[in-house]
Design an enzyme around this catalytic site. Structure first.
Site, PDB file in Angstrom:
ATOM      1  N   GLU A 282       0.842  -1.206   0.000  1.00 16.64           N
ATOM      2  CA  GLU A 282       0.000   0.000   0.000  1.00 16.64           C
ATOM      3  C   GLU A 282       0.877   1.256   0.000  1.00 16.64           C
ATOM      4  OE1 GLU A 282      -3.042  -0.129  -0.660  1.00 16.64           O
ATOM      5  OE2 GLU A 282      -3.311  -2.262  -0.346  1.00 16.64           O
ATOM      6  N   TRP A 285       1.899   1.785  -3.409  1.00 13.78           N
ATOM      7  CA  TRP A 285       0.840   2.447  -4.209  1.00 13.78           C
ATOM      8  C   TRP A 285       0.985   3.964  -4.073  1.00 13.78           C
ATOM      9  CZ3 TRP A 285      -2.395   1.318  -7.988  1.00 13.78           C
ATOM     10  CH2 TRP A 285      -2.890   0.021  -8.144  1.00 13.78           C
ATOM     11  N   TRP A 313     -21.248  12.490 -19.202  1.00 14.15           N
ATOM     12  CA  TRP A 313     -21.767  12.284 -17.851  1.00 14.15           C
ATOM     13  C   TRP A 313     -23.133  12.942 -17.701  1.00 14.15           C
ATOM     14  CZ3 TRP A 313     -18.883   8.738 -15.744  1.00 14.15           C
ATOM     15  CH2 TRP A 313     -17.516   8.672 -16.066  1.00 14.15           C
ATOM     16  N   TRP A 392      -9.722   7.865  -7.709  1.00 14.26           N
ATOM     17  CA  TRP A 392     -10.907   8.202  -8.514  1.00 14.26           C
ATOM     18  C   TRP A 392     -10.764   7.712  -9.944  1.00 14.26           C
ATOM     19  CZ3 TRP A 392     -15.727   9.434  -7.314  1.00 14.26           C
ATOM     20  CH2 TRP A 392     -15.977   9.786  -5.991  1.00 14.26           C
TER      21      TRP A 392
HETATM   22  C1  LIG Z   1     -11.405   7.118  -4.423  1.00  9.53           C
HETATM   23  C2  LIG Z   1     -10.200   7.047  -3.513  1.00  9.53           C
HETATM   24  C3  LIG Z   1      -9.641   8.227  -3.019  1.00  9.53           C
HETATM   25  C4  LIG Z   1      -8.516   8.180  -2.179  1.00  9.53           C
HETATM   26  N1  LIG Z   1      -7.973   9.355  -1.728  1.00  9.53           N
HETATM   27  C5  LIG Z   1      -6.860   9.320  -0.961  1.00  9.53           C
HETATM   28  C6  LIG Z   1      -6.261  10.521  -0.511  1.00  9.53           C
HETATM   29  O1  LIG Z   1      -6.694  11.628  -0.814  1.00  9.53           O
HETATM   30  N2  LIG Z   1      -5.167  10.430   0.301  1.00  9.53           N
HETATM   31  C7  LIG Z   1      -4.629   9.218   0.657  1.00  9.53           C
HETATM   32  O2  LIG Z   1      -3.638   9.194   1.391  1.00  9.53           O
HETATM   33  N3  LIG Z   1      -5.160   8.076   0.192  1.00  9.53           N
HETATM   34  C8  LIG Z   1      -6.261   8.073  -0.581  1.00  9.53           C
HETATM   35  N4  LIG Z   1      -6.809   6.903  -1.000  1.00  9.53           N
HETATM   36  C9  LIG Z   1      -6.127   5.640  -0.688  1.00  9.53           C
HETATM   37  C10 LIG Z   1      -6.583   4.933   0.600  1.00  9.53           C
HETATM   38  O3  LIG Z   1      -7.965   4.807   0.640  1.00  9.53           O
HETATM   39  C11 LIG Z   1      -6.103   5.648   1.874  1.00  9.53           C
HETATM   40  O4  LIG Z   1      -4.724   5.900   1.790  1.00  9.53           O
HETATM   41  C12 LIG Z   1      -6.334   4.802   3.106  1.00  9.53           C
HETATM   42  O5  LIG Z   1      -7.694   4.458   3.229  1.00  9.53           O
HETATM   43  C13 LIG Z   1      -5.867   5.561   4.332  1.00  9.53           C
HETATM   44  O6  LIG Z   1      -6.098   4.841   5.504  1.00  9.53           O
HETATM   45  P1  LIG Z   1      -4.911   4.234   6.351  1.00  9.53           P
HETATM   46  O7  LIG Z   1      -3.857   5.242   6.619  1.00  9.53           O
HETATM   47  O8  LIG Z   1      -5.545   3.588   7.549  1.00  9.53           O
HETATM   48  O9  LIG Z   1      -4.335   3.170   5.343  1.00  9.53           O
HETATM   49  P2  LIG Z   1      -3.525   1.814   5.481  1.00  9.53           P
HETATM   50  O10 LIG Z   1      -4.402   0.739   4.928  1.00  9.53           O
HETATM   51  O11 LIG Z   1      -2.967   1.611   6.823  1.00  9.53           O
HETATM   52  O12 LIG Z   1      -2.342   2.019   4.420  1.00  9.53           O
HETATM   53  C14 LIG Z   1      -1.101   2.607   4.792  1.00  9.53           C
HETATM   54  C15 LIG Z   1      -0.782   3.783   3.916  1.00  9.53           C
HETATM   55  O13 LIG Z   1      -0.588   3.347   2.574  1.00  9.53           O
HETATM   56  C16 LIG Z   1      -1.041   4.372   1.686  1.00  9.53           C
HETATM   57  N5  LIG Z   1      -2.128   3.816   0.872  1.00  9.53           N
HETATM   58  C17 LIG Z   1      -3.005   2.850   1.212  1.00  9.53           C
HETATM   59  N6  LIG Z   1      -3.822   2.567   0.187  1.00  9.53           N
HETATM   60  C18 LIG Z   1      -3.466   3.388  -0.821  1.00  9.53           C
HETATM   61  C19 LIG Z   1      -3.938   3.593  -2.150  1.00  9.53           C
HETATM   62  N7  LIG Z   1      -4.936   2.874  -2.673  1.00  9.53           N
HETATM   63  N8  LIG Z   1      -3.337   4.552  -2.896  1.00  9.53           N
HETATM   64  C20 LIG Z   1      -2.306   5.289  -2.407  1.00  9.53           C
HETATM   65  N9  LIG Z   1      -1.815   5.142  -1.162  1.00  9.53           N
HETATM   66  C21 LIG Z   1      -2.392   4.199  -0.387  1.00  9.53           C
HETATM   67  C22 LIG Z   1      -1.560   5.518   2.538  1.00  9.53           C
HETATM   68  O14 LIG Z   1      -0.536   6.454   2.676  1.00  9.53           O
HETATM   69  C23 LIG Z   1      -1.878   4.825   3.855  1.00  9.53           C
HETATM   70  O15 LIG Z   1      -1.824   5.689   4.975  1.00  9.53           O
HETATM   71  C24 LIG Z   1      -7.947   6.926  -1.851  1.00  9.53           C
HETATM   72  C25 LIG Z   1      -8.515   5.750  -2.360  1.00  9.53           C
HETATM   73  C26 LIG Z   1      -9.635   5.807  -3.174  1.00  9.53           C
HETATM   74  C27 LIG Z   1     -10.222   4.529  -3.700  1.00  9.53           C
END
Ligand SMILES: Cc1cc2nc3c(=O)[nH]c(=O)nc-3n(C[C@H](O)[C@H](O)[C@H](O)COP(=O)(O)OP(=O)(O)OC[C@H]3O[C@@H](n4cnc5c(N)ncnc54)[C@H](O)[C@@H]3O)c2cc1C
Length: 487
Positions: A282, A285, A313, A392
């Site tokens: 993650e 990502w 749209w 998105w």
């Molecule tokens: C539509 C959409 C919009 C999103 N917008 C954002 C946003 O604005 N900012 C953001 O940080 N993340 C975003 N994410 C990714 C992800 O949902 C969040 O990073 C995550 O839910 C944050 O929770 P956590 O810190 O508990 O994540 P954890 O599951 O603990 O993951 C650890 C870290 O990995 C990174 N990460 C995890 N998943 C993703 C991912 N899919 N893409 C990129 N990095 C990721 C984040 O930095 C996160 O804090 C988005 C995902 C979607 C589907």
């Protein structure tokens, strides 16, 4: 020593340890001043109550205290940063300004303006990689092109991380702290209050969202013992599965190098189970999307795959009403509505639910993904242009490595699968509490008599579904047909 005096400009790196710009400034200067600017170019566009401003405010206070404890200080300004930084550099007569890279197009433009103004005054500008492990063109395909698909990127990223372990080494601050410039005579002792910045407190404190370096460290300590189960627990919004570190990664109150080093060490010692590698993936990502934005700045506002910009749209009053219902959690689909309530009340939304709500807006309501992206940008505590846009564009199928357009989440099936007992839904939609575990995912399918027994009237206590998923699905496939023609 190369420089007599330097200035370190803190932005999305609000910590006083393992900090690339601060480390390099301290190693190359006799005296180092530190500054944080509440940038009016950013803040003026925000609502007057914003959890992120509260978070920054608390984190800046902790940073200032930490820098003072190390013998230095933090100058805090409330001004337009592009002008304030060259002005402060002149006032302090520094030789150079140090900062960490920012990859967002507007930040790149702002930094270019600052660098030009500094050069004009015969001062130097240095910036460093800090918020990602690999940036820009550091991870390339065999043909020396930026990756556009995540899995091969991840494999190349892991290979490079193993080949160059120095990429995770910390940029020490404390051993060089003697070169931090002490507080200036006559400098204000107090930092600006939220009110002085023009903001009112949000509900951040009520939500007990931990702030600053100490908050990040507490969250990571709490997560580490759970990391081994992350692969399973992360998909169920009612569980404490993820790390909740995203806001800290956004504002740099935690060091990404430290997180990666710790998780990789754990894996190398045979720990972390199946969850740790998934969590690391993650974080990769996050690097991936930062690289995509840097290499493809057109994704801000446009589809990564331009053919998707031809999609027509839904627009007009009906679409506006549907968009408002989505924003306010009134779609009639409980998992979608509970997720939007989580976002509106807390500024956080679970990753699975970000995917579900984004897909619903785009593929059930036929609304332009950019409208949803903008709503998330305004409300997410962890809003990050690169990751939000990536998420998105994944959901709208227009992204680099996106969900195929014909894969359309069924919001009821998603609910039955990932919130089977309805615990998450009940937390945010108490009006549906009385419904059984099987009924709660689609209240309109529950016999009216049974609903009445539970004192629930659809249309009064909870909305009727805004659309029928099966019909919306067909319309979406037709809407996306234009892509097939163009591709
Ligand atoms: C539509 C959409 C919009 C999103 N917008 C954002 C946003 O604005 N900012 C953001 O940080 N993340 C975003 N994410 C990714 C992800 O949902 C969040 O990073 C995550 O839910 C944050 O929770 P956590 O810190 O508990 O994540 P954890 O599951 O603990 O993951 C650890 C870290 O990995 C990174 N990460 C995890 N998943 C993703 C991912 N899919 N893409 C990129 N990095 C990721 C984040 O930095 C996160 O804090 C988005 C995902 C979607 C589907």
């Amino acid at each position: 020593m190369t420089f007599k005096t330097s200035l370190v400009w803190f932005r999305r790196d609000l910590r006083a340890f393992d900090h690339a710009a601060l480390h390099h400034a301290l190693c190359q200067s006799q005296a180092v001043h530190c500054v944080f600017v509440y940038d009016t170019a950013i803040l003026d566009a925000l609502p007057r109550r914003d959890r992120r401003v509260d978070f920054i405010h608390a984190s800046v206070a902790e940073l200032a205290a930490e820098l003072r404890a190390l013998g230095g200080d933090l100058i805090v300004l409330h001004a337009e940063a592009a002008e304030a930084i060259p002005r402060l550099a002149a006032e302090l007569q520094v030789d150079a300004v140090f900062a960490n890279h920012d990859y967002e197009p507007q930040a790149i433009a702002r930094d270019a303006t600052v660098a030009t103004a500094l050069t004009h005054d015969a001062r130097l500008w240095f910036s460093f990689k800090d918020q990602v492990i690999f940036e820009k063109d550091e991870v390339l395909t065999l043909s020396q092109k930026p990756y556009t698909v995540y899995t091969p990127y991840k494999n190349a990223w892991l290979k490079k991380m193993r080949a160059e372990p120095g990429c995770l080494a910390p940029f020490d601050v404390a051993p060089h702290a003697a070169r931090l410039a002490p507080p200036r005579a006559g400098a204000p002792a107090a930092l600006p209050s939220l009110g002085e910045l023009g903001f009112e407190p949000s509900n951040l404190a009520e939500l007990a969202i931990p702030t600053g370096m100490s908050g990040a460290s507490a969250l990571f300590e709490d997560f580490l013992p759970r990391a081994a189960r992350y692969d399973v627990a992360r998909d169920f919004p009612a569980l404490k599965g993820p790390s909740y570190l995203s806001m800290h990664l956004r504002f740099g109150t935690v060091s990404l190098r430290y997180l990666v080093r710790t998780i990789v060490d754990l894996m190398d010692r045979g720990g972390g189970g199946d969850g740790a590698p998934v969590w690391l993936a993650e974080l990769i990502w996050r690097d991936f999307y930062a690289m995509i934005l840097y290499q493809n700045p057109h994704v801000e506002g446009g589809a990564f795959k331009p053919a998707y910009d031809a999609i027509a749209w839904e627009t007009g009053p009906e679409a506006d009403a549907a968009f408002a219902a989505w924003c306010e959690g009134r779609t009639g689909y409980p998992l979608v509505d509970a997720a939007m309530a989580q976002l509106n009340q807390t500024g956080y939304m679970h990753n699975r639910l970000r995917m579900v709500t984004a897909c619903f807006l785009i593929k059930d309501l036929g609304i332009d993904w950019r409208r949803g992206e903008a709503y998330f940008a305004l409300h997410l505590n962890d809003f990050d242009l690169a990751s939000n846009n990536g998420g998105w564009q994944w959901a709208s199928s227009s992204g680099c490595d996106a969900q195929p357009y014909f894969r359309i989440f069924n919001p009821v099936t998603q609910s039955e699968k990932f919130d089977a007992g309805g615990r998450f839904i009940r937390r945010y939609l108490p009006q549906l509490k009385a419904l059984g575990d099987k009924e709660i995912h689609a209240p309109w399918l529950v016999p009216r008599m049974l609903l009445e027994q539970k004192n629930i009237v659809l249309g009064r206590d909870y909305p009727e579904p805004l659309v029928q998923h099966d019909e919306a699905r067909k319309e979406t496939l037709e809407r996306y047909a234009v892509v097939k023609v163009l591709a």
